[in-house]
Design a protein around this motif. Structure first.
Motif, PDB file in Angstrom:
ATOM      1  N   GLN A  26       0.820  -1.219   0.000  1.00  0.00           N
ATOM      2  CA  GLN A  26       0.000   0.000   0.000  1.00  0.00           C
ATOM      3  C   GLN A  26       0.849   1.261   0.000  1.00  0.00           C
ATOM      4  OE1 GLN A  26      -0.122  -2.382   2.253  1.00  0.00           O
ATOM      5  NE2 GLN A  26       0.420  -1.496   4.265  1.00  0.00           N
ATOM      6  N   GLY A  27       2.163   1.119   0.110  1.00  0.00           N
ATOM      7  CA  GLY A  27       3.062   2.254   0.001  1.00  0.00           C
ATOM      8  C   GLY A  27       3.298   3.020   1.284  1.00  0.00           C
ATOM      9  N   THR A  28       2.656   2.692   2.378  1.00  0.00           N
ATOM     10  CA  THR A  28       2.829   3.392   3.651  1.00  0.00           C
ATOM     11  C   THR A  28       2.737   2.401   4.803  1.00  0.00           C
ATOM     12  OG1 THR A  28       1.961   5.130   5.116  1.00  0.00           O
ATOM     13  CG2 THR A  28       0.365   3.933   3.776  1.00  0.00           C
ATOM     14  N   LEU A  29       3.400   2.782   5.881  1.00  0.00           N
ATOM     15  CA  LEU A  29       3.344   1.956   7.092  1.00  0.00           C
ATOM     16  C   LEU A  29       2.331   2.490   8.106  1.00  0.00           C
ATOM     17  CD1 LEU A  29       7.161   1.287   7.595  1.00  0.00           C
ATOM     18  CD2 LEU A  29       5.425  -0.349   6.823  1.00  0.00           C
ATOM     19  N   ASN A  30       1.646   3.559   7.757  1.00  0.00           N
ATOM     20  CA  ASN A  30       0.602   4.096   8.639  1.00  0.00           C
ATOM     21  C   ASN A  30      -0.685   3.309   8.415  1.00  0.00           C
ATOM     22  OD1 ASN A  30       2.270   6.145   9.685  1.00  0.00           O
ATOM     23  ND2 ASN A  30       1.822   7.466   7.918  1.00  0.00           N
ATOM     24  N   VAL A  31      -1.191   2.757   9.466  1.00  0.00           N
ATOM     25  CA  VAL A  31      -2.380   1.908   9.361  1.00  0.00           C
ATOM     26  C   VAL A  31      -3.392   2.320  10.418  1.00  0.00           C
ATOM     27  CG1 VAL A  31      -1.122  -0.055   8.394  1.00  0.00           C
ATOM     28  CG2 VAL A  31      -1.362   0.182  10.889  1.00  0.00           C
ATOM     29  N   GLN A  35      -7.457  -2.705   9.756  1.00  0.00           N
ATOM     30  CA  GLN A  35      -7.105  -2.510   8.345  1.00  0.00           C
ATOM     31  C   GLN A  35      -6.384  -3.747   7.805  1.00  0.00           C
ATOM     32  OE1 GLN A  35      -4.933   1.081   7.529  1.00  0.00           O
ATOM     33  NE2 GLN A  35      -4.193   0.342   5.530  1.00  0.00           N
ATOM     34  N   ASN A  36      -6.680  -4.104   6.533  1.00  0.00           N
ATOM     35  CA  ASN A  36      -5.978  -5.188   5.839  1.00  0.00           C
ATOM     36  C   ASN A  36      -4.775  -4.611   5.109  1.00  0.00           C
ATOM     37  OD1 ASN A  36      -7.873  -7.224   6.574  1.00  0.00           O
ATOM     38  ND2 ASN A  36      -9.224  -6.532   4.913  1.00  0.00           N
ATOM     39  N   VAL A  37      -3.627  -5.224   5.301  1.00  0.00           N
ATOM     40  CA  VAL A  37      -2.397  -4.760   4.660  1.00  0.00           C
ATOM     41  C   VAL A  37      -1.718  -5.942   3.971  1.00  0.00           C
ATOM     42  CG1 VAL A  37      -2.049  -2.870   6.291  1.00  0.00           C
ATOM     43  CG2 VAL A  37      -1.053  -5.118   6.768  1.00  0.00           C
ATOM     44  N   ALA A  71       7.788 -12.128  -6.566  1.00  0.00           N
ATOM     45  CA  ALA A  71       7.594 -11.770  -5.150  1.00  0.00           C
ATOM     46  C   ALA A  71       6.453 -12.567  -4.535  1.00  0.00           C
ATOM     47  CB  ALA A  71       7.318 -10.276  -5.040  1.00  0.00           C
ATOM     48  N   SER A  72       6.561 -12.747  -3.244  1.00  0.00           N
ATOM     49  CA  SER A  72       5.480 -13.376  -2.478  1.00  0.00           C
ATOM     50  C   SER A  72       4.751 -12.293  -1.692  1.00  0.00           C
ATOM     51  CB  SER A  72       6.042 -14.433  -1.523  1.00  0.00           C
ATOM     52  OG  SER A  72       6.524 -15.541  -2.239  1.00  0.00           O
ATOM     53  N   LEU A  73       3.437 -12.379  -1.636  1.00  0.00           N
ATOM     54  CA  LEU A  73       2.610 -11.396  -0.923  1.00  0.00           C
ATOM     55  C   LEU A  73       2.027 -12.033   0.335  1.00  0.00           C
ATOM     56  CD1 LEU A  73       0.677  -9.672  -3.872  1.00  0.00           C
ATOM     57  CD2 LEU A  73       2.742  -8.895  -2.675  1.00  0.00           C
ATOM     58  N   PHE A  74       2.254 -11.366   1.452  1.00  0.00           N
ATOM     59  CA  PHE A  74       1.697 -11.812   2.736  1.00  0.00           C
ATOM     60  C   PHE A  74       0.582 -10.821   3.141  1.00  0.00           C
ATOM     61  CE2 PHE A  74       6.043 -13.377   2.652  1.00  0.00           C
ATOM     62  CZ  PHE A  74       5.896 -14.704   3.026  1.00  0.00           C
ATOM     63  N   ASN A  75      -0.589 -11.345   3.351  1.00  0.00           N
ATOM     64  CA  ASN A  75      -1.752 -10.517   3.707  1.00  0.00           C
ATOM     65  C   ASN A  75      -1.996 -10.585   5.217  1.00  0.00           C
ATOM     66  OD1 ASN A  75      -2.389  -9.809   0.975  1.00  0.00           O
ATOM     67  ND2 ASN A  75      -3.248 -11.885   0.716  1.00  0.00           N
ATOM     68  N   LEU A  76      -2.159  -9.390   5.826  1.00  0.00           N
ATOM     69  CA  LEU A  76      -2.322  -9.290   7.276  1.00  0.00           C
ATOM     70  C   LEU A  76      -3.531  -8.413   7.594  1.00  0.00           C
ATOM     71  CD1 LEU A  76       1.402  -8.469   8.152  1.00  0.00           C
ATOM     72  CD2 LEU A  76       0.324 -10.729   8.259  1.00  0.00           C
ATOM     73  N   THR A  77      -4.024  -8.560   8.822  1.00  0.00           N
ATOM     74  CA  THR A  77      -5.069  -7.678   9.346  1.00  0.00           C
ATOM     75  C   THR A  77      -4.585  -7.114  10.674  1.00  0.00           C
ATOM     76  OG1 THR A  77      -6.825  -8.963   8.294  1.00  0.00           O
ATOM     77  CG2 THR A  77      -7.467  -7.483  10.095  1.00  0.00           C
ATOM     78  N   ILE A  78      -4.607  -5.791  10.789  1.00  0.00           N
ATOM     79  CA  ILE A  78      -4.169  -5.130  12.021  1.00  0.00           C
ATOM     80  C   ILE A  78      -5.355  -5.108  12.987  1.00  0.00           C
ATOM     81  CG2 ILE A  78      -3.191  -3.034  13.024  1.00  0.00           C
ATOM     82  CD1 ILE A  78      -1.369  -4.522  11.039  1.00  0.00           C
ATOM     83  N   ASN A  79      -5.299  -5.985  13.979  1.00  0.00           N
ATOM     84  CA  ASN A  79      -6.396  -6.100  14.941  1.00  0.00           C
ATOM     85  C   ASN A  79      -6.096  -5.455  16.285  1.00  0.00           C
ATOM     86  OD1 ASN A  79      -8.184  -7.629  13.274  1.00  0.00           O
ATOM     87  ND2 ASN A  79      -6.886  -9.443  13.613  1.00  0.00           N
ATOM     88  N   SER A  80      -4.835  -5.269  16.600  1.00  0.00           N
ATOM     89  CA  SER A  80      -4.471  -4.711  17.909  1.00  0.00           C
ATOM     90  C   SER A  80      -3.121  -4.042  17.803  1.00  0.00           C
ATOM     91  CB  SER A  80      -4.441  -5.806  18.980  1.00  0.00           C
ATOM     92  OG  SER A  80      -3.414  -6.745  18.692  1.00  0.00           O
ATOM     93  N   ALA A  81      -2.712  -3.420  18.904  1.00  0.00           N
ATOM     94  CA  ALA A  81      -1.424  -2.725  18.930  1.00  0.00           C
ATOM     95  C   ALA A  81      -0.263  -3.700  18.764  1.00  0.00           C
ATOM     96  CB  ALA A  81      -1.291  -1.952  20.237  1.00  0.00           C
TER      97      ALA A  81
END
Length: 311
Positions: A26-31, A35-37, A71-81
């Motif tokens: 997504q080009g940024t580390l601000n989430v 959010q799904n990254v 490249a390999s893509l890893f999909n994550l969800t930011i659920n907590s700090a």
């Protein structure tokens, strides 16, 4: 044609993998929360197939196999700090010993700010007095920028706070125009997230009348006088009562005094009457006339008489 040549070269001349690069898609580390990254892990050179493993705080969370150098893509969800980071990936092939590790990444949580609270130690002030205003948002990712307003006009430059602390400004209430409604605004890097505070009013404090302390003092003096008079009543009445009682007691013993209203106060005639004895037909009484005290040295005239009493 070139790809086939590279594949033949890798088959006959196996090559170790280069260090992979881990980048946010997504080009940024601000989430933001929930959010799904996506993270991309890629080695530019080396002999495939390649196995990519993603780590968070040195703990393996996912592994992907690629038959080529894509490249390999890893999909994550930011659920907590705890999902903020640190992330790394490792690339391995059949000839690399312990594999190669990528750079590390850390996400920054962007939290929308809450409505700021505008406050002051006092809501009343006098002309010529210094006052303070504090503005604070309890929630929201840092840094937070605060701006203060009087009405709709900005009265301070933006104040950027890197810590969860209130922004404070000092005001000098120079004239009546400085009294009125104030507000503050809070904003951070979260897009379209600007919040305004509650309104805060400074009012002119009423001047106390100079006669008020005098009235209070006179009231206290009057109260003390009443209390003192109430406490003195027993000391004034009891001695007067005792004096009257003593005078009455002397009269009952047979001594009487008479004072002529037309004569001065120091002109007194005392009469003494002796008790009557049963065998006597008369009683003795004496009349003593006491003149002015100026004739103290002169002898007092005494006249004795007998009164005959018949039974």
């Amino acid at each position: 044609m070139i790809g086939a040549v590279n594949s033949l070269r890798s088959f006959f001349f196996p090559e170790m993998l280069s260090n992979p690069r881990l980048i946010p898609v997504q080009g940024t580390l601000n989430v933001v929360m929930n959010q799904n990254v996506s993270l991309s892990c890629h080695s530019d050179s080396g002999t495939p197939p390649v196995r990519y493993t993603l780590f968070k705080h040195n703990q393996k969370i996912s592994t992907l196999n690629r038959p080529d150098l894509t490249a390999s893509l890893f999909n994550l969800t930011i659920n907590s700090a705890s999902d903020m980071g640190e992330y790394k990936c490792k690339a391995e092939n059949n000839i690399s010993g312990g594999g190669k590790y990528s750079n590390s990444l850390n996400f920054t949580l962007k939290e929308p700010i809450s409505k700021p609270m505008l406050s002051s130690p006092t809501s009343q002030a006098k002309e010529g007095q210094n006052v303070t205003l504090s503005c604070l948002s309890e929630n929201g990712s840092l840094p937070i920028t605060y701006t203060f307003f009087k009405g709709r006009q900005s009265i301070s430059p933006p104040v950027k706070m890197q810590k969860r602390e209130a922004a404070v400004i000092f005001l000098f209430m120079n004239s009546s125009s400085d009294f009125g409604t104030y507000k503050c605004r809070a904003e951070n890097s979260f897009r379209n997230n600007t919040k305004y505070s509650n309104s805060f009013n400074f009012t002119l404090a009423e001047e106390r009348s100079h006669s008020q302390p005098l009235i209070i003092s006179l009231g206290l003096i009057l109260l003390l006088f009443i209390i003192g008079f109430a406490l003195a009543i027993p000391f004034l009445i009891i001695p007067s009562y005792k004096a009257k009682k003593f005078k009455s007691t002397r009269s009952s013993t047979g001594f009487t005094s008479t004072t002529n209203a037309e004569e001065p106060e120091d002109y007194v005639i005392y009469t003494e009457i002796e008790p009557v004895k049963p065998e006597e037909e008369y009683v003795n009484f004496s009349v003593i006339r006491r003149e002015d005290e100026k004739a103290e040295k002169a002898a007092c005239a005494t006249v004795y008489s007998k009164v005959f009493i018949r039974h």
